[in-house]
Motif scaffolding. Structure first.
Motif, PDB file in Angstrom:
ATOM      1  N   UNK A  75      66.713  36.248  35.663  1.00 47.65           N
ATOM      2  CA  UNK A  75      68.125  36.122  35.271  1.00 47.65           C
ATOM      3  C   UNK A  75      68.862  37.426  35.542  1.00 47.65           C
ATOM      4  N   UNK A  76      68.261  38.548  35.187  1.00 50.50           N
ATOM      5  CA  UNK A  76      68.902  39.834  35.430  1.00 50.50           C
ATOM      6  C   UNK A  76      69.046  40.085  36.926  1.00 50.50           C
ATOM      7  N   UNK A  77      68.045  39.730  37.707  1.00 46.05           N
ATOM      8  CA  UNK A  77      68.151  39.883  39.161  1.00 46.05           C
ATOM      9  C   UNK A  77      69.286  39.024  39.703  1.00 46.05           C
ATOM     10  N   UNK A  78      69.456  37.821  39.148  1.00 44.41           N
ATOM     11  CA  UNK A  78      70.551  36.953  39.572  1.00 44.41           C
ATOM     12  C   UNK A  78      71.895  37.575  39.217  1.00 44.41           C
ATOM     13  N   UNK A  79      72.004  38.134  38.019  1.00 38.21           N
ATOM     14  CA  UNK A  79      73.248  38.793  37.610  1.00 38.21           C
ATOM     15  C   UNK A  79      73.560  39.958  38.541  1.00 38.21           C
ATOM     16  N   UNK A  80      72.544  40.748  38.853  1.00 37.27           N
ATOM     17  CA  UNK A  80      72.746  41.906  39.722  1.00 37.27           C
ATOM     18  C   UNK A  80      73.100  41.452  41.133  1.00 37.27           C
ATOM     19  N   UNK A  81      72.449  40.381  41.612  1.00 34.64           N
ATOM     20  CA  UNK A  81      72.731  39.918  42.971  1.00 34.64           C
ATOM     21  C   UNK A  81      74.121  39.315  43.091  1.00 34.64           C
ATOM     22  N   UNK A  82      74.667  38.787  41.998  1.00 37.60           N
ATOM     23  CA  UNK A  82      76.041  38.285  42.033  1.00 37.60           C
ATOM     24  C   UNK A  82      77.054  39.425  42.162  1.00 37.60           C
ATOM     25  N   UNK A  83      76.625  40.625  41.882  1.00 36.20           N
ATOM     26  CA  UNK A  83      77.509  41.773  42.054  1.00 36.20           C
ATOM     27  C   UNK A  83      78.298  42.144  40.819  1.00 36.20           C
ATOM     28  N   UNK A 114      77.264  43.951  38.138  1.00 40.70           N
ATOM     29  CA  UNK A 114      77.021  45.350  37.766  1.00 40.70           C
ATOM     30  C   UNK A 114      77.694  46.312  38.749  1.00 40.70           C
ATOM     31  N   UNK A 115      77.500  46.175  40.061  1.00 37.16           N
ATOM     32  CA  UNK A 115      78.185  47.100  40.969  1.00 37.16           C
ATOM     33  C   UNK A 115      79.711  46.997  40.900  1.00 37.16           C
ATOM     34  N   UNK A 116      80.227  45.810  40.650  1.00 35.85           N
ATOM     35  CA  UNK A 116      81.679  45.664  40.546  1.00 35.85           C
ATOM     36  C   UNK A 116      82.211  46.426  39.342  1.00 35.85           C
ATOM     37  N   UNK A 117      81.555  46.280  38.192  1.00 31.41           N
ATOM     38  CA  UNK A 117      81.997  47.024  37.017  1.00 31.41           C
ATOM     39  C   UNK A 117      81.841  48.530  37.222  1.00 31.41           C
ATOM     40  N   UNK A 118      80.775  48.933  37.892  1.00 32.30           N
ATOM     41  CA  UNK A 118      80.598  50.361  38.169  1.00 32.30           C
ATOM     42  C   UNK A 118      81.714  50.869  39.076  1.00 32.30           C
ATOM     43  N   UNK A 119      82.131  50.050  40.033  1.00 31.03           N
ATOM     44  CA  UNK A 119      83.227  50.451  40.911  1.00 31.03           C
ATOM     45  C   UNK A 119      84.547  50.516  40.176  1.00 31.03           C
ATOM     46  N   UNK A 120      84.807  49.551  39.306  1.00 27.42           N
ATOM     47  CA  UNK A 120      86.060  49.528  38.553  1.00 27.42           C
ATOM     48  C   UNK A 120      86.151  50.720  37.617  1.00 27.42           C
ATOM     49  N   UNK A 121      85.041  51.059  36.964  1.00 29.67           N
ATOM     50  CA  UNK A 121      85.052  52.165  36.005  1.00 29.67           C
ATOM     51  C   UNK A 121      84.777  53.519  36.657  1.00 29.67           C
ATOM     52  N   UNK A 122      84.618  53.530  37.978  1.00 22.41           N
ATOM     53  CA  UNK A 122      84.355  54.759  38.745  1.00 22.41           C
ATOM     54  C   UNK A 122      83.098  55.483  38.250  1.00 22.41           C
ATOM     55  N   UNK A 123      82.064  54.695  37.965  1.00 18.99           N
ATOM     56  CA  UNK A 123      80.781  55.253  37.529  1.00 18.99           C
ATOM     57  C   UNK A 123      79.663  54.722  38.419  1.00 18.99           C
ATOM     58  N   UNK A 124      79.926  54.712  39.722  1.00 19.64           N
ATOM     59  CA  UNK A 124      78.948  54.154  40.661  1.00 19.64           C
ATOM     60  C   UNK A 124      77.629  54.923  40.641  1.00 19.64           C
ATOM     61  N   UNK A 125      77.654  56.176  40.254  1.00 17.83           N
ATOM     62  CA  UNK A 125      76.412  56.950  40.207  1.00 17.83           C
ATOM     63  C   UNK A 125      75.487  56.479  39.086  1.00 17.83           C
ATOM     64  N   UNK A 126      75.990  55.660  38.172  1.00 19.31           N
ATOM     65  CA  UNK A 126      75.198  55.190  37.028  1.00 19.31           C
ATOM     66  C   UNK A 126      74.714  53.747  37.190  1.00 19.31           C
ATOM     67  N   UNK A 127      74.810  53.171  38.402  1.00 16.36           N
ATOM     68  CA  UNK A 127      74.416  51.775  38.606  1.00 16.36           C
ATOM     69  C   UNK A 127      72.963  51.557  38.221  1.00 16.36           C
ATOM     70  N   UNK A 128      72.112  52.484  38.558  1.00 11.61           N
ATOM     71  CA  UNK A 128      70.682  52.360  38.228  1.00 11.61           C
ATOM     72  C   UNK A 128      70.481  52.269  36.711  1.00 11.61           C
ATOM     73  N   UNK A 129      71.229  53.093  35.962  1.00  7.91           N
ATOM     74  CA  UNK A 129      71.157  53.051  34.501  1.00  7.91           C
ATOM     75  C   UNK A 129      71.635  51.695  33.978  1.00  7.91           C
ATOM     76  N   UNK A 130      72.714  51.167  34.545  1.00  5.05           N
ATOM     77  CA  UNK A 130      73.226  49.872  34.110  1.00  5.05           C
ATOM     78  C   UNK A 130      72.203  48.770  34.368  1.00  5.05           C
ATOM     79  N   UNK A 131      71.559  48.808  35.509  1.00  7.56           N
ATOM     80  CA  UNK A 131      70.545  47.801  35.819  1.00  7.56           C
ATOM     81  C   UNK A 131      69.346  47.927  34.883  1.00  7.56           C
TER      82      UNK A 131
END
Length: 138
Positions: free
Chosen positions: A22-30, A32-49
């Motif tokens: 389920x988490x892989x599906x959420x991540x593959x839908x984009x 997590x990266x979309x929220x990281x891009x909106x909040x300008x915290x792309x360097x923390x994507x690994x932490x979010x995942x």
């Protein structure tokens, strides 16, 4: 090892596999990266995942072992807010996935019969569900 412990561990591991999917599906839908891009915290994507995986694992533990969480009304309000954000994210992501059908139909040149394609997908899903429960494959 007793049968109860074995079954408990088996359930925990099986739930971990499903939660990971389920988490892989959420991540593959984009989401997590979309929220990281909106909040300008792309360097923390690994932490979010990692947090998404930890949440799925801990949620599995709480559900499987019926661990009570006495958080009170304030905790309920915070959980409700977070659940609402999660559900809203799913709705938005799935809404974008639905746009793929229109783009695919346009690129393939399918102008007549799109209703039949959608009806066929719905009937296939319904037939598969009926067979699943009728044959007792659960």
């Amino acid at each position: 090892m007793t049968a109860q412990i074995f079954l408990g561990l088996l359930g925990l591991f099986a739930g971990g596999v499903i939660a990971s999917g389920v988490v892989a599906f959420i991540i593959s839908l984009g989401i997590v990266p979309r929220y990281a891009g909106i909040t300008k915290t792309a360097s923390k994507v690994r932490l979010y995942e990692d947090c998404a995986m930890a949440g799925a694992f801990l949620g599995n533990l709480v559900w499987l072992y019926r661990i009570p969480l006495p958080l009170g009304e304030a905790g309920l309000a915070v959980c409700g807010l977070l659940f609402g954000i999660f559900l809203g994210s799913w709705i938005i992501a799935l809404g974008e996935v639905v746009n793929i059908y229109a783009i695919m139909a346009r690129r393939v040149g399918l102008t007549v019969g799109i209703g039949l394609v959608i009806l066929s997908m719905a009937l296939g899903k319904a037939l598969g569900s009926l067979l699943f429960f009728w044959k007792g494959w659960f």
